[in-house]
Design an enzyme around this catalytic site. Structure first.
Site, PDB file in Angstrom:
ATOM      1  N   GLY A   1       0.785  -1.231   0.000  1.00  0.00           N
ATOM      2  CA  GLY A   1       0.000   0.000   0.000  1.00  0.00           C
ATOM      3  C   GLY A   1       0.813   1.274   0.000  1.00  0.00           C
TER       4      GLY A   1
ATOM      5  CE  LYS B   1       5.917   3.389  -8.155  1.00  0.00           C
ATOM      6  NZ  LYS B   1       5.702   2.572  -6.965  1.00  0.00           N
TER       7      LYS B   1
END
Length: 248
Positions: free
Chosen positions: A13, A36
């Protein structure tokens, strides 16, 4: 202020936590971005090289075409940041690869090589008041044959937010990661126990044991309903983020 978000395993997660943190900071008026740097399993990059590609022969096991992208990988992690309020035009990643695997392997399949310096330059170019940097997998996941996300975390000199799935085995996974951080003089900002269940004896035992071991905040997150824009899960981070915001 920078934070590096990593996990004790894959599918614990990290993206959920990163998006929730992003939402929490944005709701408090902070200029926050989520990055990211390396995204694998990116459906829009779904071409897998054939046998004539630049993959070394010793490592040329090309995944079967029918299994190259599992259904859970069709939506790249960085799109969760958009749901949390990040500008859809903002470029949140610098390396994307089709096959959902360790970054070094996904890059190899496409004849590319990830460079830590490229990731660090990308982060430097996109710094904001609050910058959330999400890794891929865990802290020791390789980027290439000689570098891993640990090298990124050390170079960033940013506190780490460690995400664990709260279940049987979590204590061992958490302590192993914490030992790696300690050995490399990396500060732990918070430990996140995701998929927490207040009615589960193991979840509660994990939380209680780790609270005795650690001095940093431990934040438990449950399975949320009606959380499409992360506004509900963001509430669980309000107390944590308050000390990082400018006091007026």
């Amino acid at each position: 202020m920078k934070f590096f978000i990593t996990g004790s395993d894959t599918n614990v997660g990290k993206s959920f936590v990163t998006a929730s943190l992003l939402r929490a900071f944005l709701e408090q008026g902070a200029k926050a971005v989520a990055l990211k740097p390396v995204q694998t399993g990116y459906a829009e990059r779904s071409r897998i090289p054939d046998e004539n590609s630049r993959i070394p022969k010793a490592n040329s096991r090309i995944p079967d075409e029918n299994s190259r992208i599992p259904s859970q990988s069709l939506e790249p992690d960085f799109k969760e940041y958009i749901k949390a309020g990040q500008n859809a035009d903002f470029k949140a990643t610098c390396y994307t690869f089709a096959y959902p695997a360790s970054p070094h392997f996904s890059a190899e399949l496409e004849g590319e090589k990830i460079k830590a310096r490229g990731i660090l330059d990308f982060i430097e170019q996109n710094l904001a008041q609050i910058t959330l940097i999400e890794g891929a997998g865990g802290i020791l996941v390789p980027l290439n044959e000689s570098q891993s996300f640990l090298d990124i975390a050390k170079e960033l000199n940013a506190p780490v937010i460690l995400v664990c799935k709260n279940c049987l085995g979590t204590i061992n996974h958490a302590l192993l990661n914490l030992e790696i951080l300690r050995q490399n003089s990396i500060k732990l900002a918070a430990l996140i126990l995701n998929f927490h269940d207040e009615n589960d004896a193991i979840c509660l035992s994990n939380q209680q044991f780790l609270q005795k071991k650690l001095s940093c905040p431990i934040i438990t997150l449950k399975n949320y309903k009606n959380n499409e824009n992360y506004s509900n899960s963001a509430k669980d981070f309000r107390a944590f983020i308050s000390k990082f915001l400018d006091k007026k």
